[in-house]
Design a protein around this motif. Structure first.
Motif, mmCIF file in Angstrom:
data_model
loop_
_atom_site.group_PDB
_atom_site.id
_atom_site.type_symbol
_atom_site.label_atom_id
_atom_site.label_comp_id
_atom_site.label_asym_id
_atom_site.label_seq_id
_atom_site.Cartn_x
_atom_site.Cartn_y
_atom_site.Cartn_z
ATOM 1 N N GLU A 167 -8.883 -133.432 -117.632
ATOM 2 C CA GLU A 167 -9.298 -132.653 -116.473
ATOM 3 C C GLU A 167 -8.400 -132.989 -115.279
ATOM 4 O OE1 GLU A 167 -11.287 -134.328 -118.434
ATOM 5 O OE2 GLU A 167 -12.683 -132.825 -119.254
ATOM 6 N N GLU A 168 -8.156 -134.289 -115.099
ATOM 7 C CA GLU A 168 -7.282 -134.722 -114.006
ATOM 8 C C GLU A 168 -5.848 -134.252 -114.232
ATOM 9 O OE1 GLU A 168 -5.958 -138.898 -111.745
ATOM 10 O OE2 GLU A 168 -7.399 -138.938 -113.417
ATOM 11 N N ASN A 197 -4.833 -131.640 -116.041
ATOM 12 C CA ASN A 197 -4.768 -130.180 -115.866
ATOM 13 C C ASN A 197 -4.754 -129.809 -114.384
ATOM 14 O OD1 ASN A 197 -4.717 -129.500 -118.610
ATOM 15 N ND2 ASN A 197 -6.942 -129.587 -118.770
ATOM 16 N N ALA A 198 -5.529 -130.539 -113.576
ATOM 17 C CA ALA A 198 -5.555 -130.267 -112.138
ATOM 18 C C ALA A 198 -4.186 -130.531 -111.507
ATOM 19 C CB ALA A 198 -6.631 -131.114 -111.458
ATOM 20 N N LEU A 219 -1.320 -130.321 -113.025
ATOM 21 C CA LEU A 219 -0.396 -129.287 -113.497
ATOM 22 C C LEU A 219 -0.635 -127.943 -112.819
ATOM 23 C CD1 LEU A 219 -0.359 -130.152 -117.316
ATOM 24 C CD2 LEU A 219 1.443 -130.584 -115.633
ATOM 25 N N GLU A 220 -1.816 -127.761 -112.232
ATOM 26 C CA GLU A 220 -2.111 -126.535 -111.508
ATOM 27 C C GLU A 220 -1.457 -126.524 -110.126
ATOM 28 O OE1 GLU A 220 -3.576 -123.797 -112.299
ATOM 29 O OE2 GLU A 220 -4.361 -124.321 -114.289
ATOM 30 N N GLN A 221 -1.059 -127.688 -109.653
ATOM 31 C CA GLN A 221 -0.452 -127.755 -108.333
ATOM 32 C C GLN A 221 0.888 -127.015 -108.298
ATOM 33 O OE1 GLN A 221 -0.098 -131.859 -107.170
ATOM 34 N NE2 GLN A 221 -2.315 -132.232 -107.243
ATOM 35 N N LYS A 222 1.261 -126.567 -107.112
ATOM 36 C CA LYS A 222 2.516 -125.839 -106.974
ATOM 37 C C LYS A 222 3.704 -126.702 -107.347
ATOM 38 C CE LYS A 222 5.125 -123.017 -103.689
ATOM 39 N NZ LYS A 222 5.160 -122.459 -102.304
ATOM 40 N N PRO A 277 3.868 -130.199 -109.151
ATOM 41 C CA PRO A 277 3.293 -131.404 -109.773
ATOM 42 C C PRO A 277 4.221 -132.601 -109.601
ATOM 43 C CG PRO A 277 3.180 -129.520 -111.256
ATOM 44 C CD PRO A 277 4.062 -129.114 -110.102
ATOM 45 N N ALA A 325 -7.798 -126.691 -123.138
ATOM 46 C CA ALA A 325 -7.169 -126.126 -121.939
ATOM 47 C C ALA A 325 -5.739 -126.652 -121.764
ATOM 48 C CB ALA A 325 -8.009 -126.453 -120.707
ATOM 49 N N PHE A 326 -5.536 -127.915 -122.119
ATOM 50 C CA PHE A 326 -4.196 -128.501 -122.044
ATOM 51 C C PHE A 326 -3.282 -127.853 -123.076
ATOM 52 C CE2 PHE A 326 -1.183 -131.709 -123.610
ATOM 53 C CZ PHE A 326 -0.485 -131.992 -122.446
ATOM 54 N N ARG A 378 -1.858 -124.266 -122.444
ATOM 55 C CA ARG A 378 -0.746 -124.121 -121.503
ATOM 56 C C ARG A 378 0.596 -123.981 -122.208
ATOM 57 N NH1 ARG A 378 -1.656 -125.643 -116.287
ATOM 58 N NH2 ARG A 378 -3.731 -126.467 -115.835
#
Length: 413
Positions: free
Chosen positions: A301-302, A304-305, A307-310, A312, A351-352, A355
């Motif tokens: 979860e951490e 994935n969060a 990797l969602e950043q503009k 990383p 979810a990982f 991607r």
């Protein structure tokens, strides 16, 4: 001919042998009907006769017997109104289904840090699983006591369910024929455990043991993403990296039962040491816990969060690149070795995995030996983290489908 009785009587069939052969054929056909219905290969007598190449009379006799023992249910299908689905009398054929919980198995999944148990029936229905953690001091006795307690807890919660066998999926290596767990690396204080004999003595049920990746592959074939396939590979990336290989709807075990240990292909001879004794094994770069450690996080979860950043963090991207490069190599090697219809990725955060699926599929198909001549679809596990638990039950059901394990039918039935 000297020493050989050529009298007519020597050619008379022996009644006991003939009876045994007839019973074997009956059991085989009965199991084939169950398999076809459970795996949705057929849904009525006509389809069963065609799919199994048996006469309508033979199918009707088997269906009647299983219906009399409440294993098969027969229902009229008001929906089947197309002329192609009508029987010889002009009416839609009655649909056949397997009764829920008529054939039930106990599923045990041994992971590196926990043990889980649940009930599953022949249709893939399940009861909620129960799980116990394995503490750092866990040894052989602790493991077996935990498994026995979990089975008893499940039985007591559902005492009315008839159970025909126990399936155990486990991290390896294993001796699946003697039903022993051998010496998994970094597995608490657990070594060389006889899994089968104590459970069979305690519960008076047959026990089957197999590698968790093999079990996951079979579960996907029966109840998950591989239902329409005959040949598939399940790649799992959790505590280790392994492959469960299905060829012609059968698990590929190899001579000693160790086929599919693809995590210990070395891709860097001067890389970090692996517990197996080599250096730079693929699983050092692709196993789930190593991905998290290399990225400096404690959960997917951490990760994935991040990797969602503009933008990383660079060290996170470096960790992901290391994972992707190693996975590319792994998947090409697996595709070249086993030539499956599909490749299923699981035993890791879905979810990982999602991607990277398009990239992984494109790379594998453009670099495998027969690229340009076929395309192997890469898909996520449909059963997610429960695949190996479903798989524990699936290895028992496989024995039912092959006629090896008796059905809950009285003798002479």
């Amino acid at each position: 001919m000297p020493g050989y009785d050529m009298t007519r009587e020597s050619f008379v069939p022996q009644p006991k042998k003939a009876s045994k052969n007839m019973q074997f054929l009956k059991n085989s056909n009965r199991s084939a009907v169950l398999c076809a219905l459970a795996l949705k290969k057929a849904s009525n007598r006509t389809e069963l006769a065609s799919y199994l190449n048996l006469t309508r009379m033979a199918i009707s006799n088997i269906v009647k017997e299983l219906r009399d023992h409440a294993i098969i249910l027969e229902v009229s299908s008001a929906e089947n109104e197309s002329e192609s689905e009508h029987g010889p009398n002009g009416r839609p054929p009655k649909q056949l289904t397997l009764a829920d919980w008529s054939i039930t198995v106990i599923c045990i999944n041994i992971r590196r840090y926990s043990v889980s148990c649940m009930l599953m029936d022949i249709n893939g229905n399940t009861r909620p699983p129960v799980t116990r953690c394995l503490p750092a001091h866990a040894d052989n006795a602790f493991l077996m006591d935990t498994i026995i307690q979990l089975i008893e807890e499940v039985q007591q919660a559902f005492p009315q369910v008839p159970i025909i066998g126990i399936g155990v999926s486990s991290i390896g290596p294993l001796d699946i024929y003697q039903k022993h767990l051998l010496n998994p690396p970094d597995f608490r204080n657990i070594r060389n455990v006889d899994i089968g004999a104590p459970l069979e003595a305690r519960f008076h049920l047959p026990v089957y043991l197999d590698n968790d990746m093999n079990c996951s592959a079979l579960a996907e074939l029966y109840f998950g993403a591989g239902i329409s396939c005959r040949d598939l590979v399940f790649l799992g990336f959790s505590a280790g990296v392994g492959a469960g290989v299905i060829m012609n709807e059968k698990i590929l075990h190899g001579f000693g039962g160790f086929a599919g240990e693809v995590g210990h292909i070395s891709i860097n001879p001067i890389g970090p040491p692996c517990p197996c004794g080599q250096n730079g094994c693929i699983e050092l770069y692709t196993r789930g816990e190593n991905i998290l450690a290399n990225a400096g996080v404690v959960s997917f979860e951490e990760l994935n969060a991040l990797l969602e950043q503009k933008n990383p963090p660079r060290f996170v991207l470096n960790s992901i690149k290391q994972y992707i490069d190693a996975t590319h190599t792994l998947m090409v090697a697996v595709a070249n070795s086993y030539d499956p219809n599909i490749m299923i990725l699981g035993d890791i955060d879905i979810a990982f995995i999602n991607r990277f699926l398009p990239d992984l599929e494109e790379y594998m198909n453009s670099h495998m030996l027969n690229h340009g001549y076929k395309h192997i679809k890469v898909i996520p596990s449909a059963l997610a983290e429960a695949a190996s638990l479903y798989g524990a039950g699936s290895i028992v059901l496989q024995r039912v489908f092959e006629g090896e394990l008796p059905l809950p039918i009285p003798a002479g039935g």
